[in-house]
Design a protein around this motif. Structure first.
Motif, PDB file in Angstrom:
ATOM      1  N   ILE A  29      72.402 -63.693 137.973  1.00  0.00           N
ATOM      2  CA  ILE A  29      72.171 -64.244 136.631  1.00  0.00           C
ATOM      3  C   ILE A  29      70.854 -63.679 136.101  1.00  0.00           C
ATOM      4  N   ARG A  30      70.969 -62.937 134.992  1.00  0.00           N
ATOM      5  CA  ARG A  30      69.765 -62.342 134.366  1.00  0.00           C
ATOM      6  C   ARG A  30      69.869 -62.513 132.860  1.00  0.00           C
ATOM      7  N   LEU A  51      82.936 -70.113 129.176  1.00  0.00           N
ATOM      8  CA  LEU A  51      84.176 -70.874 129.327  1.00  0.00           C
ATOM      9  C   LEU A  51      85.216 -70.312 128.377  1.00  0.00           C
ATOM     10  N   GLU A  52      86.440 -70.208 128.838  1.00  0.00           N
ATOM     11  CA  GLU A  52      87.538 -69.713 127.993  1.00  0.00           C
ATOM     12  C   GLU A  52      88.804 -70.402 128.482  1.00  0.00           C
ATOM     13  N   GLY A  53      89.343 -71.304 127.681  1.00  0.00           N
ATOM     14  CA  GLY A  53      90.532 -72.045 128.099  1.00  0.00           C
ATOM     15  C   GLY A  53      90.255 -72.802 129.384  1.00  0.00           C
ATOM     16  N   ARG A  76      69.539 -65.982 141.542  1.00  0.00           N
ATOM     17  CA  ARG A  76      70.693 -66.881 141.375  1.00  0.00           C
ATOM     18  C   ARG A  76      71.904 -66.034 141.004  1.00  0.00           C
ATOM     19  N   SER A  77      73.100 -66.512 141.367  1.00  0.00           N
ATOM     20  CA  SER A  77      74.293 -65.705 141.095  1.00  0.00           C
ATOM     21  C   SER A  77      75.526 -66.586 140.969  1.00  0.00           C
ATOM     22  N   LEU A  82      74.686 -66.284 131.588  1.00  0.00           N
ATOM     23  CA  LEU A  82      75.606 -67.386 131.867  1.00  0.00           C
ATOM     24  C   LEU A  82      75.646 -68.365 130.706  1.00  0.00           C
ATOM     25  N   ASP A  83      76.858 -68.714 130.259  1.00  0.00           N
ATOM     26  CA  ASP A  83      77.062 -69.798 129.303  1.00  0.00           C
ATOM     27  C   ASP A  83      76.402 -71.062 129.878  1.00  0.00           C
TER      28      ASP A  83
END
Ligand code: SF4
Length: 330
Positions: A58-59, A68-70, A43-44, A21-22
């Motif tokens: 989340i791993r 994030l993108e736009g 966590r997810s 995850l960013d």
């Protein structure tokens, strides 16, 4: 919107099952913590695009990365763009549902499930009602779903669920679904209390694997309970998870699908979660190709028996986050 998040891409993401995850997306609104079943303790996030949804754990070592993108987010696989879409607010476990684990502990020792090792808390009826009240206050609550490990005995768990469902039904006019280990009268009691849908998991239709991975459960009793549940709740109101990836053959899954749908039960084909703390010998996360093949078999079996997931309102069938769901996804 173009159909870029196809069923094939969703199958690929499910087969991987995890994502990095960013840090900019590390927000409580988007990151949920599971308290039930094989994902318990993890966590997810929920990614959505083109009316499909996938839940990814989340791993840190995942080959998938989401950033994030736009205005939204993009998922990359080893650096290549896979899909663009949005993260969904997680709500209470899953989008638009208050999905609450009442007993986060279990006296059973199913090999694929970490709940008996975590031995978490048991929520009181007041705690459950407050969690539902909070989810309702956040808005757009479409269903209440309740699940539980087994704190003391299956009967004790059904007693508690019956009280909680009765209290929730007095307060809320939205569908209520319950997933528990069945007892001889759990369907009658939970239906009378106000539940609309029920789930009893067969876990696997391979009897040999079942006896090893679910040593305290009784597959014949679960199947009989499913049949009785359909008699009480009705067709399309009863569902059951079969875990895929425990070492079973495709033929066993497909003949199991015929048995389950023949009872009038909606099948959920749930990819095995191989927990970092529980390697589960012989288990393997199913490939995208296998998920698509077995999903097609599930769709055909549902068609043969007049079943559709489109009317399901609670728990995993309408959520679709963890599974490739026939009819809804493809
Ligand atoms: S599919 Fe079921 S277990 Fe998965 S996130 Fe949705 S409700 Fe939870």
């Amino acid at each position: 919107m173009d159909d870029s998040f196809t069923a094939e891409i969703k199958a690929k993401l499910i087969s991987i099952g995890s994502v990095r995850l960013d840090p900019a997306l590390e927000l409580p609104e988007y990151v949920g913590r599971s308290t039930a079943g094989p994902s318990a303790g993890g966590r997810s996030v929920f990614f959505t695009a083109d009316s499909r949804r996938v839940r990814l754990s989340i791993r840190d070592n995942s080959p998938l990365f989401i950033r994030l993108e736009g205005e939204g987010v993009a998922i990359f696989h080893d650096g290549s763009l896979v899909a663009t879409g949005m993260l969904e607010p997680v709500g209470a476990h899953c989008p638009h549902q208050a999905y609450i684990t009442v007993s986060e502990r279990c006296i059973f020792h199913c090999a694929f499930c970490p709940v008996h090792r975590i031995q978490g808390p048991v929520k009181s009826q007041d705690e459950v009602l407050s969690l539902v009240d909070e989810a309702y206050a956040r808005g757009n609550l479409q269903a209440i779903s309740l699940t539980a490990g087994i704190e003391a005995s299956p009967d004790h768990e059904v007693d508690r669920m019956e009280c909680i469902v009765t209290a929730l039904r007095k307060q809320y006019d939205i569908p209520i679904g319950v997933s528990v280990y069945p007892t001889y009268d759990s369907s009658e009691r939970l239906y009378a209390a106000g539940a609309d849908e029920i789930k009893y998991n067969v876990e696997t239709m391979d009897a040999d694997i079942f006896s090893i991975v679910c040593p305290e459960q009784d597959l014949d009793f679960i199947l009989n309970s499913l049949l009785n549940a359909v008699r009480i709740f009705g067709k399309n109101k009863v569902s059951s998870n079969s875990i895929i990836g425990l070492g079973e053959s495709d033929e066993t899954v497909i003949s199991g699908l015929e048995t389950i749908t023949g009872l009038g039960v909606l099948p959920v084909l749930r990819p095995v979660v191989i927990h970092p703390t529980n390697p589960l010998p012989g288990a393997e996360r199913p490939s995208a190709e296998r998920l698509l093949k077995l999903g097609k078999a599930a769709k055909e079996a549902m068609n043969r028996h007049g079943l559709t997931p489109l009317n399901a309102r609670t728990m995993c069938v309408p959520c679709t986050g963890c599974d490739l769901t026939p009819v809804i996804d493809f």
